[in-house]
Design a protein around this motif. Structure first.
Motif, mmCIF file in Angstrom:
data_model
loop_
_atom_site.group_PDB
_atom_site.id
_atom_site.type_symbol
_atom_site.label_atom_id
_atom_site.label_comp_id
_atom_site.label_asym_id
_atom_site.label_seq_id
_atom_site.Cartn_x
_atom_site.Cartn_y
_atom_site.Cartn_z
ATOM 1 N N ARG A 117 0.872 -1.177 0.000
ATOM 2 C CA ARG A 117 0.000 0.000 0.000
ATOM 3 C C ARG A 117 0.909 1.227 0.000
ATOM 4 O O ARG A 117 1.758 1.384 0.874
ATOM 5 N N PHE A 118 0.743 2.076 -0.995
ATOM 6 C CA PHE A 118 1.606 3.236 -1.150
ATOM 7 C C PHE A 118 0.993 4.477 -0.521
ATOM 8 O O PHE A 118 -0.222 4.642 -0.520
ATOM 9 N N PRO A 119 1.834 5.358 0.004
ATOM 10 C CA PRO A 119 1.324 6.602 0.596
ATOM 11 C C PRO A 119 0.563 7.436 -0.437
ATOM 12 O O PRO A 119 0.910 7.465 -1.627
ATOM 13 N N ALA A 120 -0.450 8.128 0.045
ATOM 14 C CA ALA A 120 -1.325 8.915 -0.840
ATOM 15 C C ALA A 120 -0.570 9.970 -1.625
ATOM 16 O O ALA A 120 -0.862 10.191 -2.810
ATOM 17 N N ASP A 121 0.407 10.652 -1.000
ATOM 18 C CA ASP A 121 1.110 11.717 -1.721
ATOM 19 C C ASP A 121 1.975 11.164 -2.850
ATOM 20 O O ASP A 121 2.121 11.780 -3.902
ATOM 21 N N PHE A 122 2.516 9.973 -2.667
ATOM 22 C CA PHE A 122 3.295 9.314 -3.717
ATOM 23 C C PHE A 122 2.393 9.002 -4.909
ATOM 24 O O PHE A 122 2.709 9.352 -6.052
ATOM 25 N N ILE A 123 1.267 8.366 -4.642
ATOM 26 C CA ILE A 123 0.321 8.016 -5.711
ATOM 27 C C ILE A 123 -0.239 9.273 -6.374
ATOM 28 O O ILE A 123 -0.395 9.315 -7.593
ATOM 29 N N THR A 148 22.212 2.494 -7.469
ATOM 30 C CA THR A 148 21.893 3.336 -6.314
ATOM 31 C C THR A 148 20.478 3.859 -6.511
ATOM 32 O O THR A 148 20.144 4.365 -7.586
ATOM 33 N N HIS A 149 19.664 3.708 -5.471
ATOM 34 C CA HIS A 149 18.250 4.079 -5.568
ATOM 35 C C HIS A 149 17.815 4.915 -4.371
ATOM 36 O O HIS A 149 18.308 4.723 -3.262
ATOM 37 N N ILE A 150 16.863 5.779 -4.626
ATOM 38 C CA ILE A 150 16.075 6.407 -3.572
ATOM 39 C C ILE A 150 14.792 5.580 -3.514
ATOM 40 O O ILE A 150 14.174 5.303 -4.540
ATOM 41 N N CYS A 151 14.422 5.164 -2.303
ATOM 42 C CA CYS A 151 13.283 4.249 -2.136
ATOM 43 C C CYS A 151 12.284 4.775 -1.122
ATOM 44 O O CYS A 151 12.654 5.437 -0.156
ATOM 45 N N LEU A 152 11.031 4.407 -1.336
ATOM 46 C CA LEU A 152 10.042 4.494 -0.268
ATOM 47 C C LEU A 152 10.312 3.308 0.645
ATOM 48 O O LEU A 152 10.551 2.199 0.160
ATOM 49 N N ASP A 153 10.292 3.542 1.922
ATOM 50 C CA ASP A 153 10.475 2.454 2.889
ATOM 51 C C ASP A 153 9.108 2.142 3.489
ATOM 52 O O ASP A 153 8.594 2.888 4.320
ATOM 53 N N LEU A 154 8.533 1.043 3.021
ATOM 54 C CA LEU A 154 7.224 0.620 3.507
ATOM 55 C C LEU A 154 7.343 -0.508 4.526
ATOM 56 O O LEU A 154 6.368 -1.180 4.839
ATOM 57 N N ASP A 155 8.562 -0.672 5.041
ATOM 58 C CA ASP A 155 8.854 -1.669 6.072
ATOM 59 C C ASP A 155 9.907 -1.079 7.027
ATOM 60 O O ASP A 155 10.997 -1.618 7.167
ATOM 61 N N PRO A 156 9.592 0.054 7.669
ATOM 62 C CA PRO A 156 10.596 0.751 8.479
ATOM 63 C C PRO A 156 10.863 0.062 9.816
ATOM 64 O O PRO A 156 10.081 -0.780 10.263
ATOM 65 N N ALA A 157 11.961 0.442 10.433
ATOM 66 C CA ALA A 157 12.257 0.000 11.798
ATOM 67 C C ALA A 157 11.242 0.640 12.747
ATOM 68 O O ALA A 157 10.499 1.560 12.372
ATOM 69 N N ALA A 158 11.221 0.178 13.980
ATOM 70 C CA ALA A 158 10.280 0.704 14.975
ATOM 71 C C ALA A 158 10.430 2.208 15.168
ATOM 72 O O ALA A 158 9.451 2.897 15.471
ATOM 73 N N THR A 159 11.633 2.731 14.983
ATOM 74 C CA THR A 159 11.860 4.169 15.148
ATOM 75 C C THR A 159 11.618 4.952 13.857
ATOM 76 O O THR A 159 11.738 6.176 13.847
ATOM 77 N N GLY A 160 11.268 4.256 12.779
ATOM 78 C CA GLY A 160 11.020 4.901 11.496
ATOM 79 C C GLY A 160 9.548 5.184 11.270
ATOM 80 O O GLY A 160 8.708 4.977 12.155
ATOM 81 N N THR A 161 9.228 5.632 10.065
ATOM 82 C CA THR A 161 7.869 5.989 9.681
ATOM 83 C C THR A 161 7.517 5.309 8.364
ATOM 84 O O THR A 161 8.311 5.356 7.417
ATOM 85 N N TYR A 162 6.335 4.703 8.305
ATOM 86 C CA TYR A 162 5.862 4.096 7.060
ATOM 87 C C TYR A 162 5.860 5.154 5.960
ATOM 88 O O TYR A 162 5.300 6.239 6.137
#
Length: 174
Positions: A45-51, A125-139
């Motif tokens: 599921r992708f963030p709304a602003d990305f879509i 080398t890529h810039i990525c959306l992280d849709l599986d972040p660590a506990a201290t990160g943000t979806y």
């Protein structure tokens, strides 16, 4: 209007004023069926602003200068190709002996299925959306991964914040 859409609008105005070749390199919008098929295929599921941005421009054609600091803004089709390549390498065991050094917000791993590359330098080398972040990160946070270096770098809390920084850099530096 979201940060991402404001940034994209600013970018379009800037490119229309002095950089028509870059503006012409932006793809037309991704269709709703393309977006749905993309999300279904990756099972994410992708963030709304990305879509929302892909509903305006489906990345770049790749026939002009790379838009984001030497990196091409990937179309949904090219995201799928790059994501699938990383997935195939992961499933083939290519990364089993490759420890990474992620920033605190990023989960450990050379590659994770929840990392979705949306820019590429053409060399891994890529810039990525992280849709599986660590506990201290943000979806939906934005990270940078390298094909040949273990550092996994946190760049921004979300796509809109990252895009706003990129547009600021482009409009003051092109």
């Amino acid at each position: 209007m979201s940060n991402a859409l404001q940034a994209l609008s600013t970018l379009e105005r800037f490119l229309a004023a002095d950089h028509l070749e870059l503006l012409a390199d932006l793809n037309p919008p991704a269709s709703e069926s393309e977006i749905h098929a993309f999300e279904s295929r990756l099972k994410l599921r992708f963030p709304a602003d990305f879509i929302a941005c892909y509903r305006i421009h489906n990345g770049q054609r790749g026939r002009s200068k790379r838009l984001f600091q030497g990196k091409e803004w990937l179309s949904l089709q090219n995201i799928d190709l790059d994501w699938s390549t990383w997935e195939d390498l992961q499933k083939g065991g290519d990364f089993k002996d490759s420890p990474s050094r992620p920033d605190a917000q990023i989960r450990e791993g050379w590659w994770r299925s929840g990392w979705v590359p949306f820019t590429s330098d053409g060399g891994g080398t890529h810039i990525c959306l992280d849709l599986d972040p660590a506990a201290t990160g943000t979806y939906g946070q934005v990270i940078k991964i390298f094909h040949d270096m273990p550092h996994r770098q946190y760049l921004a809390a979300d796509f809109g914040s990252w895009l706003s920084l990129q547009v600021e850099s482009i409009t003051t530096g092109l």
